[in-house]
Design an enzyme around this catalytic site. Structure first.
Site, mmCIF file in Angstrom:
data_model
loop_
_atom_site.group_PDB
_atom_site.id
_atom_site.type_symbol
_atom_site.label_atom_id
_atom_site.label_comp_id
_atom_site.label_asym_id
_atom_site.label_seq_id
_atom_site.Cartn_x
_atom_site.Cartn_y
_atom_site.Cartn_z
ATOM 1 N N GLU A 1 0.735 -1.347 0.191
ATOM 2 C CA GLU A 1 -0.116 0.057 -0.067
ATOM 3 C C GLU A 1 0.898 1.289 0.071
ATOM 4 O O GLU A 1 0.322 2.143 0.950
ATOM 5 C CB GLU A 1 -1.167 0.495 1.250
ATOM 6 C CG GLU A 1 -1.771 -0.983 1.381
ATOM 7 C CD GLU A 1 -3.312 -1.269 2.559
ATOM 8 O OE1 GLU A 1 -2.950 0.273 3.172
ATOM 9 O OE2 GLU A 1 -4.234 -1.656 2.834
ATOM 10 N N GLU B 1 -4.502 -8.752 0.404
ATOM 11 C CA GLU B 1 -5.677 -8.832 1.535
ATOM 12 C C GLU B 1 -6.071 -8.734 1.605
ATOM 13 O O GLU B 1 -7.325 -7.871 0.827
ATOM 14 C CB GLU B 1 -5.027 -7.778 2.232
ATOM 15 C CG GLU B 1 -3.478 -7.718 3.502
ATOM 16 C CD GLU B 1 -3.501 -6.024 3.790
ATOM 17 O OE1 GLU B 1 -3.868 -5.472 4.161
ATOM 18 O OE2 GLU B 1 -1.924 -6.154 4.116
HETATM 19 C C1 BG6 Z 1 -4.334 -3.044 5.245
HETATM 20 C C2 BG6 Z 1 -3.047 -2.343 6.237
HETATM 21 O O1 BG6 Z 1 -4.683 -2.102 4.677
HETATM 22 O O2 BG6 Z 1 -5.663 -2.655 6.874
HETATM 23 C C3 BG6 Z 1 -2.921 -3.218 7.575
HETATM 24 O O3 BG6 Z 1 -2.581 -3.241 4.594
HETATM 25 C C4 BG6 Z 1 -3.149 -3.208 8.626
HETATM 26 O O4 BG6 Z 1 -1.277 -2.923 7.523
HETATM 27 C C5 BG6 Z 1 -5.418 -3.120 7.436
HETATM 28 O O5 BG6 Z 1 -3.642 -3.757 9.702
HETATM 29 C C6 BG6 Z 1 -6.094 -2.896 9.200
HETATM 30 O O6 BG6 Z 1 -6.239 -2.244 9.469
HETATM 31 P P1 BG6 Z 1 -7.591 -1.281 10.401
HETATM 32 O O7 BG6 Z 1 -7.303 -0.348 10.637
HETATM 33 O O8 BG6 Z 1 -8.658 -2.083 10.234
HETATM 34 O O9 BG6 Z 1 -7.318 -2.648 12.142
#
Ligand code: BG6
Length: 478
Positions: A171, A373
């Site tokens: 990202e 992801e």
């Molecule tokens: C993603 C990132 O966009 O979101 C991760 O690559 C991050 O590093 C994940 O942990 C979840 O984020 P959050 O703020 O919902 O805990």
């Protein structure tokens, strides 16, 4: 209720992801090895949920063997994480390797391989060294780009014989968007020109690392690949009216194509140059640098997709006394009746998988890609424990199923998507949200010594990996 079964192709990867800084903890870290994230945590601990941060994280540094046993039990064939740049070196200029950290990384990679799990390694998942942030302004500096290339070279030399899947960034747009565009993160400076320069320098860094990787012959020698992990926000216009469609198009240009195009096509959309000039936010680049970007595109991309982004044309006047922000051209739009993940505040719209997949096929030459992801963050999950203390996360199983089925449908339609990496393998620490939203297949119990316990979704994923059959509701593709 009527069910159908979707077959999951044998070679379609079902894995899980994490990153170094979100799991390792600071054990063994030397004083000068803070990352940008560590600085933010140290300076603004009060905004990190319940004060948790990277200091201990999941203590993966000490417990990776235990975690790899669980990965194996679940049947993961791929695990995605990063190497922490700020910790891999003792001196970022003369690239002196921290042998202690390098040895730990070596052990993790070997342990994964020994257990039949392919490591997928990102060279930066927000782990920019704090020292380079403070001395040179981080990714705003071309010198930092060159230091990143030197660091990458050291990493490839150490692990290039065993790691086949490499990525420059996770990202790459995120940190500067939160810091310089929206000014909601340390050091809270709003500066759109800096935002643009970081965007450009990271695209350049990707191209330079790809160039190095190709020159060194890793592909030929080991059959490995190099790519980048992006987080395009699948953008939908409020309506079919021209003004709303235009708003969505410009959003897409500033936040999606700004990385997709240079990384995959080797070129920026010409309109972006026009808009940058119009708003006096042009990045500083040379012909030679643009040529490097043109000649060194990625082999494949990982995409992090969680939610749709809906926009409409502006309905209120833009305040001209503030620095330019792409929101000059749009406003966010909340679709009435949308399905929400109330904990994270993100809309749930699984069709993003299909729409993005078709875009990769049609607009980006059907390049190889995969979901790097996708997952569901939920607060206070311990309330869903059954008598045996296993979190009954049926909502996560439903979330993954709904997204996977749209993805598999896109594969059936010829999109070159090779896999799905769930965020995350275990619960872990996120920027600022820390342990608030739990994403893991495996619970990290903060009350009890960070003990690990598989959730219901872990058993479900295990079954999915083994049987390669996804159960879906008959009426599902609505
Ligand atoms: C993603 C990132 O966009 O979101 C991760 O690559 C991050 O590093 C994940 O942990 C979840 O984020 P959050 O703020 O919902 O805990």
């Amino acid at each position: 209720m009527d069910f159908d079964i979707m077959k999951i192709p044998r070679n379609f990867i079902l894995g899980a992801a994490a990153s170094a800084w979100q799991t390792e903890g600071w054990a063994g870290k030397k004083t000068k090895q803070d990352s940008y994230l560590d600085l933010w945590y140290k300076n603004n601990k009060h905004v990190w949920h319940n004060g948790y941060g990277p200091a201990i994280a999941t203590d993966f540094y000490h417990r990776f063997k235990e975690d790899i046993v669980l990965m194996k039990e679940i049947g993961l064939t791929h695990y995605r994480t990063s190497i922490n740049w700020s910790r891999f070196l003792l001196d970022y200029e003369s690239v002196i390797v921290d042998e202690e950290y390098a040895d730990y990384t070596d052990q993790v990679i070997n342990e994964l391989l020994k257990n039949g799990i392919e490591p997928m390694i990102c060279l930066e998942h927000y782990e920019l060294p704090g020292e380079l942030f403070e001395t040179y302004g981080g990714w705003g500096s071309k010198h930092v780009v060159d230091l990143f290339v030197k660091y990458s070279e050291k990493v490839f030399e150490r692990y290039g014989d065993r790691v086949k899947n490499w990525f420059t960034f996770n990202e790459p747009i995120v940190v500067q968007t939160r810091v310089y565009l929206d000014a909601i993160r340390y050091p809270f400076e709003q500066n759109t020109k800096k935002w643009m320069q970081w965007n450009f320098n990271k695209a350049l860094a990707t191209a330079k690392v790809v160039q190095l990787f190709n020159q060194k012959g890793y592909k030929e020698r080991y059959g490995s690949k190099i790519g980048v992990i992006l987080n395009p926000e699948v953008t939908y216009a409020r309506s079919s009216a021209k003004h709303d469609i235009e708003a969505a198009r410009i959003y897409d240009l500033f936040f999606n194509r700004i990385f997709l195009d240079p990384s995959i096509k080797g070129e920026y959309p010409p309109e972006l140059f026009e808009l940058m000039e119009k708003h006096d936010i042009s990045f500083d680049s040379t012909e030679n640098e643009l040529q490097i970007i043109k000649e060194n595109t990625v082999d494949y991309v990982g995409l992090n997709l969680y939610f749709p982004y809906r926009v409409k044309a502006r309905t209120t006047a833009w305040n001209d006394s503030t620095p330019f922000h792409p929101a000059y051209y749009y406003e966010m739009f909340d679709l009435p009746g949308r399905k929400m993940n109330p904990y994270r505040g993100w809309e749930i719209y699984p069709r993003i998988m299909f729409d993005m997949a078709m875009r990769m096929k049609e607009d980006y030459g059907n390049i190889e890609w995969f979901i790097a992801e996708n997952g569901m963050g939920v607060e206070n999950e311990f309330r869903f424990k059954n008598d045996e203390g296993i979190i009954q996360d049926d909502y996560r199983i439903e979330f993954i199923s709904d997204h996977l089925k749209w993805l598999l449908k896109a594969v059936e339609r010829g999109s070159n998507c090779t896999g799905f990496m769930l965020w995350a393998f275990t619960d872990n620490v996120s920027p600022m949200n820390a342990y608030k939203n739990r994403y893991g297949l495996v619970e990290i119990n903060l009350e009890e010594n960070r003990n690990r316990k598989m959730k219901k979704s872990a058993y479900w994923y295990m079954n999915l990996i083994e049987n390669r059959e996804l159960q879906i509701h008959k009426d599902v593709f609505r």
